[in-house]
Structures are given as C-alpha cells and as structure tokens.
Design an enzyme around this catalytic site. Structure first.
Site, PDB file in Angstrom:
ATOM      1  N   ARG A  12       0.853  -1.204   0.000  1.00  0.00           N
ATOM      2  CA  ARG A  12       0.000   0.000   0.000  1.00  0.00           C
ATOM      3  C   ARG A  12       0.882   1.244   0.000  1.00  0.00           C
ATOM      4  NH1 ARG A  12      -3.827   1.359   3.946  1.00  0.00           N
ATOM      5  NH2 ARG A  12      -2.550   0.540   5.626  1.00  0.00           N
ATOM      6  N   GLY A  13       0.300   2.363  -0.392  1.00  0.00           N
ATOM      7  CA  GLY A  13       0.955   3.658  -0.267  1.00  0.00           C
ATOM      8  C   GLY A  13       2.283   3.745  -1.000  1.00  0.00           C
ATOM      9  N   ILE A  14       3.254   4.381  -0.361  1.00  0.00           N
ATOM     10  CA  ILE A  14       4.572   4.545  -0.984  1.00  0.00           C
ATOM     11  C   ILE A  14       5.182   3.170  -1.257  1.00  0.00           C
ATOM     12  CG2 ILE A  14       6.945   5.340  -0.583  1.00  0.00           C
ATOM     13  CD1 ILE A  14       5.788   7.677   1.052  1.00  0.00           C
ATOM     14  N   ASN A  82      10.340   0.219   4.489  1.00  0.00           N
ATOM     15  CA  ASN A  82       9.352   1.263   4.224  1.00  0.00           C
ATOM     16  C   ASN A  82       8.206   1.260   5.235  1.00  0.00           C
ATOM     17  OD1 ASN A  82       7.538   3.023   2.326  1.00  0.00           O
ATOM     18  ND2 ASN A  82       6.373   1.136   2.673  1.00  0.00           N
ATOM     19  N   GLY A  84       5.670   1.765   7.980  1.00  0.00           N
ATOM     20  CA  GLY A  84       5.613   2.809   9.001  1.00  0.00           C
ATOM     21  C   GLY A  84       4.177   3.135   9.371  1.00  0.00           C
ATOM     22  N   ILE A  85       4.027   3.594  10.611  1.00  0.00           N
ATOM     23  CA  ILE A  85       2.696   3.959  11.104  1.00  0.00           C
ATOM     24  C   ILE A  85       2.767   5.326  11.782  1.00  0.00           C
ATOM     25  CG2 ILE A  85       1.965   1.562  11.461  1.00  0.00           C
ATOM     26  CD1 ILE A  85       2.516   1.979  14.493  1.00  0.00           C
ATOM     27  N   THR A  86       1.618   5.938  11.950  1.00  0.00           N
ATOM     28  CA  THR A  86       1.536   7.160  12.769  1.00  0.00           C
ATOM     29  C   THR A  86       0.556   6.937  13.918  1.00  0.00           C
ATOM     30  OG1 THR A  86      -0.209   8.031  11.331  1.00  0.00           O
ATOM     31  CG2 THR A  86       2.026   8.822  10.917  1.00  0.00           C
ATOM     32  N   TYR A 147       6.908   9.769  16.156  1.00  0.00           N
ATOM     33  CA  TYR A 147       7.270   9.540  14.746  1.00  0.00           C
ATOM     34  C   TYR A 147       8.567  10.266  14.388  1.00  0.00           C
ATOM     35  CZ  TYR A 147       6.191   9.253   9.667  1.00  0.00           C
ATOM     36  OH  TYR A 147       6.202   9.016   8.316  1.00  0.00           O
ATOM     37  N   LYS A 151      11.892   8.358  13.121  1.00  0.00           N
ATOM     38  CA  LYS A 151      12.404   8.637  11.770  1.00  0.00           C
ATOM     39  C   LYS A 151      13.799   9.274  11.821  1.00  0.00           C
ATOM     40  CE  LYS A 151       8.994   7.059   9.225  1.00  0.00           C
ATOM     41  NZ  LYS A 151       9.205   6.000   8.225  1.00  0.00           N
ATOM     42  N   ILE A 180       3.271  12.993   1.162  1.00  0.00           N
ATOM     43  CA  ILE A 180       2.948  12.289  -0.073  1.00  0.00           C
ATOM     44  C   ILE A 180       1.469  11.889  -0.016  1.00  0.00           C
ATOM     45  CG2 ILE A 180       3.606  10.325  -1.547  1.00  0.00           C
ATOM     46  CD1 ILE A 180       5.954  12.283  -1.013  1.00  0.00           C
TER      47      ILE A 180
END
Ligand code: CAA
Length: 241
Positions: A12-14, A82, A84-86, A147, A151, A180
């Site tokens: 999914r996503g990026i 890649n 990742g969560i928020t 986050y 990161k 993004i």
C-alpha cells in the site's frame, strides 16, 4: 530473474509504488505487509507481486518471514525498510502505547528486518538497504514526537550501517519523503492539511508515491554503488535537510 528485492509495507501507499517500480526495473519483488489482507490480495492480483504477512515490529516474525521469502525466491539483495505507522498526538496527550507502537514499527522494525539479511549480504559482498525516513525525522513535527524520534533514528542507523557495510559492498541510504498523497497523509484532518501543511510546501502540492519510488530504484541500482550513508530529501522544498 533479476535481483531479489523485499519491500516492507510494500502493498500500500509509498511501499506499493516502490514494489511496482522495482518490478518494472527487472527485480524479483516480495512485498511484506502487516494488517490489510484485502489490500494485499488486490495488490497481488493487480501486479503479480507476492505478498507476505508479518509485523516488522516482531523480531521472530521477521526472522521467519525473511526465511520464507528466501526459500521461495532466493537471497534478499535489496531491502527497502518502508513500513511505518503514525499515532499522532500532542506530547502532553501522547500515551506510552502511542510512543511504543511507533518506535516498535518505525525504528525497531528497521533493526528487526535488516538484521535478518545483513549477514547474507556481507557473505555475498553485495547489498542495498534503503530506509524510508521522513521530513519529520529531519525537522521534527508538532504532534509527532514519537514519529519524529523514530524517523530521526532511521537516519542514524543508516549512517552507522553505511560505515559497517561499505567494505562488504553493501550500501545503506535513507530517503526522507515529505507529505505524499497516501492514506497516511489523507488521514490528517483536512483543515490541518490544507491550512497548516500544504502552505508549507513550496511546490504547492502533495508528492506522489512514484516520486519516492524512483529514488529507491536509483539507490538500488549498480549506478549508485558509490552513494552510501546519504539522505535524499524529496519534499517539494519544504525543508532542506
Ligand atoms: N506547532 C505548535 N503548536 C501546535 C501545532 C504546531 N504545528 N499544531 C497544533 N498546535 C497546538 C494548537 O495551537 C493547540 O494549542 P492550544 O491547546 O493552546 O489551543 C494544541 O496544539 C492542540 O491543537 P489541536 O486542536 O490541533 O489538537 P488535536 O489534539 O485536535 O490534534 C494533532 C493534534 C493530531 C497532532 C493535529 O494537530 C495533527 O494532525 N497535526 C498534523 C501532524 C502531522 O503533520 N502529521 C503527519 C502525518 S503524515 C506523516 O507522518 C507522513 C510523513 O512522513 C510526512
């Protein structure tokens, strides 16, 4: 068959854009995902890229998952961290759970995954590790202490491993995407996104997942063999880090 690439959060996503771009560039790609079975199934049906389910936050699950990918496809030569969560909240309201979940996935996940492939890359004298960090790991972001810390940590491990891997033909680089147009960013309150965030982006728009995927394809290539420990900022001019 091209080199074997494994993309975490790759359905999914990026991550999906990265998986597709690597496949188009000739790699044999495996996409890991943690939760959304339906999206993973649809992704495989659409792209032909196999998906493998485990949480990057779980070291033993990473060990078993990478072993399965390698048994199916061969040794992983390119790893894209890649996933990742928020769990955004202002710090005075942030819970230990919100802190720990983000650190476990976004930072520990990079250790848990890279540790599984590192020895093999050293033995074969070739490897590419690309860590997807964030503009918010470079500049910090209110509402994202967890986050931003994770990161920023991803940039730190990138620089340390670049030094360790250099003699073994392994490059380790980070990409710092800005905002993004993915589900993660679209989950931000629309008013916050339109009134506070987009005005901070000089190009005046969100980035596209493909614009990050292209950076990954370059860093994975033989042409990028002299680039290690670097950080590519792809953020529409929001921050010059
Ligand atoms: N700087 C300083 N203070 C801020 C602030 C900022 N940028 N944003 C909000 N505040 C302050 C507000 O002024 C307010 O102060 P008062 O209580 O004194 O009035 C206080 O913080 C609370 O603000 P909100 O009412 O907005 O708080 P909330 O609890 O409703 O929402 C939030 C907080 C969830 C963090 C929300 O502000 C938000 O979603 N912000 C965006 C965070 C963000 O950019 N996330 C990125 C997600 S995408 C991603 O992470 C991908 C990537 O890599 C880029």
């Amino acid at each position: 068959m091209g080199r074997i690439a494994l993309v975490t959060g790759g359905s999914r996503g990026i991550g999906a854009a990265i998986s597709v771009a690597l496949k188009a560039a000739g790699y044999t790609v495996a996409a890991n995902y943690a939760g959304n079975d339906e999206a993973a199934k649809a992704f495989t049906a659409e792209t032909g890229i196999p998906t493998y389910k485990w949480s990057v936050a779980d070291y033993e699950a990473c060990k078993a998952g990478v072993a399965k990918v390698e048994a199916d496809l061969g040794p992983v030569e390119v790893l894209v961290n890649n996933a990742g969560i928020t769990r955004d909240a202002m710090f005075h309201r942030m819970t230990p759970e919100q802190w720990n979940e983000v650190i476990s996935t976004n930072l520990n996940g990079v250790f848990n995954m890279t540790h599984q492939v590192w020895s093999g890359m050293r033995d074969r004298k070739f490897g590419r590790v690309v860590n997807i960090s964030s503009v918010n790991g470079q500049k910090g972001q209110a509402g994202q202490a967890n986050y931003s810390a994770a990161k920023a940590g991803d940039i730190g491990i990138t620089r340390a491993l670049a030094q360790e891997g250099a003699r073994a033909g392994i490059t380790v680089n980070a990409i710092c995407p800005g905002y993004i147009g993915t589900d993660m960013v679209r989950a931000i309150d629309e008013k916050v996104l339109n009134e506070r965030i987009i005005p901070q982006i000089p190009v005046g728009r969100l980035g596209e997942p493909k614009e990050i995927a292209r950076c990954v394809v370059f860093l994975a290539s033989d042409d990028a063999g002299f680039i290690t420990g670097s950080t590519i900022s792809a953020n529409g001019g929001q921050f010059f880090g």
